[in-house]
Design a protein around this motif. Sequence first.
Motif, mmCIF file in Angstrom:
data_model
loop_
_atom_site.group_PDB
_atom_site.id
_atom_site.type_symbol
_atom_site.label_atom_id
_atom_site.label_comp_id
_atom_site.label_asym_id
_atom_site.label_seq_id
_atom_site.Cartn_x
_atom_site.Cartn_y
_atom_site.Cartn_z
ATOM 1 N N ALA A 96 89.175 22.181 52.599
ATOM 2 C CA ALA A 96 90.587 21.841 52.759
ATOM 3 C C ALA A 96 91.274 21.790 51.393
ATOM 4 N N PRO A 97 92.585 22.031 51.269
ATOM 5 C CA PRO A 97 93.500 22.377 52.364
ATOM 6 C C PRO A 97 93.515 23.874 52.664
ATOM 7 N N LEU A 98 93.687 24.185 53.941
ATOM 8 C CA LEU A 98 93.805 25.585 54.349
ATOM 9 C C LEU A 98 94.900 25.695 55.404
ATOM 10 N N LYS A 99 95.489 26.859 55.467
ATOM 11 C CA LYS A 99 96.526 27.091 56.475
ATOM 12 C C LYS A 99 96.066 28.191 57.419
ATOM 13 N N CYS A 100 96.552 28.100 58.644
ATOM 14 C CA CYS A 100 96.284 29.126 59.640
ATOM 15 C C CYS A 100 96.718 30.477 59.061
ATOM 16 N N GLY A 101 95.829 31.453 59.053
ATOM 17 C CA GLY A 101 96.167 32.782 58.518
ATOM 18 C C GLY A 101 95.619 33.015 57.118
ATOM 19 N N ASP A 102 95.181 31.957 56.430
ATOM 20 C CA ASP A 102 94.600 32.110 55.085
ATOM 21 C C ASP A 102 93.319 32.954 55.142
ATOM 22 N N VAL A 103 93.111 33.750 54.091
ATOM 23 C CA VAL A 103 91.876 34.533 53.996
ATOM 24 C C VAL A 103 90.773 33.621 53.465
ATOM 25 N N ILE A 104 89.680 33.536 54.196
ATOM 26 C CA ILE A 104 88.577 32.673 53.748
ATOM 27 C C ILE A 104 87.475 33.518 53.105
ATOM 28 N N TYR A 105 87.428 34.808 53.439
ATOM 29 C CA TYR A 105 86.422 35.718 52.885
ATOM 30 C C TYR A 105 87.015 37.119 52.858
ATOM 31 N N LYS A 106 87.182 37.632 51.651
ATOM 32 C CA LYS A 106 87.820 38.949 51.511
ATOM 33 C C LYS A 106 86.820 40.067 51.731
ATOM 34 N N ASP A 107 87.282 41.189 52.227
ATOM 35 C CA ASP A 107 86.428 42.357 52.497
ATOM 36 C C ASP A 107 85.158 41.937 53.248
ATOM 37 N N PHE A 108 85.375 41.356 54.398
ATOM 38 C CA PHE A 108 84.279 40.869 55.222
ATOM 39 C C PHE A 108 83.653 42.054 55.969
ATOM 40 N N MET A 109 82.414 42.364 55.690
ATOM 41 C CA MET A 109 81.677 43.478 56.307
ATOM 42 C C MET A 109 82.272 44.852 55.985
ATOM 43 N N VAL A 110 83.556 44.999 56.178
ATOM 44 C CA VAL A 110 84.205 46.292 55.975
ATOM 45 C C VAL A 110 85.291 46.080 54.929
ATOM 46 N N GLN A 111 85.448 47.056 54.020
ATOM 47 C CA GLN A 111 86.500 46.899 53.030
ATOM 48 C C GLN A 111 87.871 46.923 53.704
ATOM 49 N N GLY A 112 88.717 45.982 53.298
ATOM 50 C CA GLY A 112 90.058 45.936 53.877
ATOM 51 C C GLY A 112 90.128 45.041 55.102
ATOM 52 N N THR A 113 88.989 44.543 55.554
ATOM 53 C CA THR A 113 88.970 43.601 56.673
ATOM 54 C C THR A 113 88.577 42.235 56.118
ATOM 55 N N ASP A 114 89.361 41.224 56.447
ATOM 56 C CA ASP A 114 89.064 39.888 55.936
ATOM 57 C C ASP A 114 88.651 38.951 57.058
ATOM 58 N N LEU A 115 88.041 37.833 56.657
ATOM 59 C CA LEU A 115 87.789 36.771 57.632
ATOM 60 C C LEU A 115 88.899 35.748 57.408
ATOM 61 N N ILE A 116 89.621 35.408 58.491
ATOM 62 C CA ILE A 116 90.778 34.541 58.291
ATOM 63 C C ILE A 116 90.710 33.254 59.123
ATOM 64 N N CYS A 117 91.400 32.223 58.615
ATOM 65 C CA CYS A 117 91.400 30.894 59.231
ATOM 66 C C CYS A 117 92.287 30.870 60.471
ATOM 67 N N GLY A 118 91.859 30.103 61.472
ATOM 68 C CA GLY A 118 92.589 30.041 62.729
ATOM 69 C C GLY A 118 93.375 28.760 62.934
ATOM 70 N N ARG A 119 93.338 27.850 61.973
ATOM 71 C CA ARG A 119 94.128 26.622 62.133
ATOM 72 C C ARG A 119 94.435 26.028 60.761
ATOM 73 N N ASN A 120 95.317 25.062 60.750
ATOM 74 C CA ASN A 120 95.606 24.349 59.505
ATOM 75 C C ASN A 120 94.522 23.299 59.285
ATOM 76 N N LEU A 121 94.204 23.049 58.021
ATOM 77 C CA LEU A 121 93.226 22.012 57.704
ATOM 78 C C LEU A 121 93.752 21.205 56.532
ATOM 79 N N LYS A 122 94.080 19.932 56.837
ATOM 80 C CA LYS A 122 94.606 19.069 55.777
ATOM 81 C C LYS A 122 93.459 18.385 55.054
ATOM 82 N N VAL A 123 93.721 17.943 53.825
ATOM 83 C CA VAL A 123 92.688 17.244 53.053
ATOM 84 C C VAL A 123 92.446 15.868 53.669
#
Lengths: 416, 120
Positions: B93-120
């Motif tokens: 935390a903190p993270l927002k819905c839509g933030d990239v948590i892991y860039k180029d996940f498995m395939v270049q140009g595809t990211d792993l993204i957050c699905g909710r907000n996370l407050k500290v």
Amino acid sequence: MNLHKQLVVIGGGPAGMAAAISAKENGIDDILILERGEFLGGILNQCIHAGFGLHTFNEELTGPEYATRYTDRIEALKIEYSLNTMVLSIKKDKTIVAVSRDKGLMNIKTEAVILAMGCRERTRGAINIAGSRPAGIFTAGTAQYYINIMGKTIGKKIVILGSGDIGLIMARRLTLEGAEVKTVLELLPYSNGLGRNIAQCLEDFDIPLMLSHTIVGITGKERLEGITIASVDEKLTPIPGSEQFIECDTLLLSVGLIPENELTTDAEVEIDQRTSGAVINENLETSVEGIFACGNVLHVHDLVDYVSDEAARAGKKATQYLKNGITKNEYKNIIAQNGVRYCVPQKFEKLTPETPLFFRVTTPCDRRFVAVFADGEAVYKKREAYLTPSEMQIIKLNDEICEKLNKATQISIELI
Amino acid sequence: MTERKMTCIICPRGCRMTVKYENNTLIECKDNFCARGPTYAKNEIAAPTRVLTSTIPTDSKTVPLMPVKTSKAIPKEQLFTAMKLVKTIRAKAPLKCGDVIYKDFMVQGTDLICGRNLKV
Ligand SMILES: Cc1cc2nc3c(=O)[nH]c(=O)nc-3n(C[C@H](O)[C@H](O)[C@H](O)COP(=O)(O)OP(=O)(O)OC[C@H]3O[C@@H](n4cnc5c(N)ncnc54)[C@H](O)[C@@H]3O)c2cc1C
Ligand code: SF4
């Protein structure tokens, strides 16, 4: 604690949030959402799969993403909500008793109430399986909560009873998590889940779907050790001699949802036996003036987009009621028959194109016409290639059809 | 030439299509309600892809798990390998819905993204 609120929304799922947002946008400021859970969002928080919002946002969101769109809006509009707050009763005069973790007992006087409590899963009690009662038997939604919210592992060798969407979604989730899903059993000769979920949750992972099968026995003392299954005949009774044993440590029950209507009954609201939800008119108002209902507490929806639409209408209608009062005269019933199980709304005074008709068919069928009759005349007719009880159908009416229906005395919706 | 039934998974309508193909090339697609059906069938025959959704642990006490998804569909045969990679990722935390948590996940140009907000 005693308080007065102009509008109270019970339930902070997608229905409750959309209803509150719409009421606020239509000019009501004194709104309170009561939610028994720790977060707004309802069931969406645990539905981490994609498949939400195609109609509303034109993209495929996960449940939590869809919920976030609405919670962000709730915050932006500064709509008041109280979490960890369980509504215990509503009376016909629209007074509410709730209990909250930090505010204690709350007595709330209201002018209008929107019911948005969602639904809950049928349990093993509701379907009666013979055998012992070992650990390892969950409803699919409870399993989903453990895995997706709590991060717990529930078992290694899984059988799922019931091919509803939650069961299908869980079959994929558990498989990806490393469990072995042995089979999905369905009592009926067809699945109750969406075709796309059978394709991407079962076929993708070669999980067999056994139609016309049920469980006849459960083995295991402390932990489930296996189940005995049998095929069933047309009357859904197990066929002797067809029994087989399947070893498993976990059984998920995905045998359907029922609207959560204890509170509704408490308020003396009339219930439709077919939907297990309230009987409503074209304004989503129940038989008790000023009490509205929307979302899964009204009738089980398969798509959250329809829930949000319906709830936004409920918010708007509640606003109109608060501002002008809705004048009630004589209602006309919409009779669902000949292959149509139910229609929501069940009755109306004056239909407008704003109100869609939602219905479900009784059994799957190919190439039939859906028709709406006004005094014997088919005022709406549409050919459907395939209809199944698992997919809620929607009819959008135009001005001309509404006018005919408003003039008629006998209205029905049927398959021809 | 092969002919088979295929359920389009693009929208909840789930059209049950009949598709004909040869050497990973679509020849004919029937019973699709809209134009996205044949496009799906074409990809499905040549190189099927799926969006992966899962959860990862967080450092928050109130929200133990962060729901995540791939920003685009990834090759279907990589789903299990992708799950192994998901298991190595933590949300802080903190993270927002839509933030990239892991860039180029498995395939270049595809990211792993957050699905909710996370407050500290
Ligand atoms: C497992 C599952 C998978 C689904 N998959 C999809 C999908 O892929 N795509 C799609 O579009 N739709 C899907 N749906 C359908 C969609 O999620 C639901 O139709 C929608 O969430 C219903 O919204 P709701 O607000 O009516 O109910 P809910 O989300 O159930 O919200 C009701 C809320 O009311 C609260 N509540 C209940 N009683 C009380 C009380 N007494 N006091 C205070 N609060 C109370 C509950 O805590 C809950 O938060 C799925 C549903 C489920 C269950
Ligand atoms: S063909 Fe079109 S309508 Fe049919 S399931 Fe695919 S996207 Fe939906």
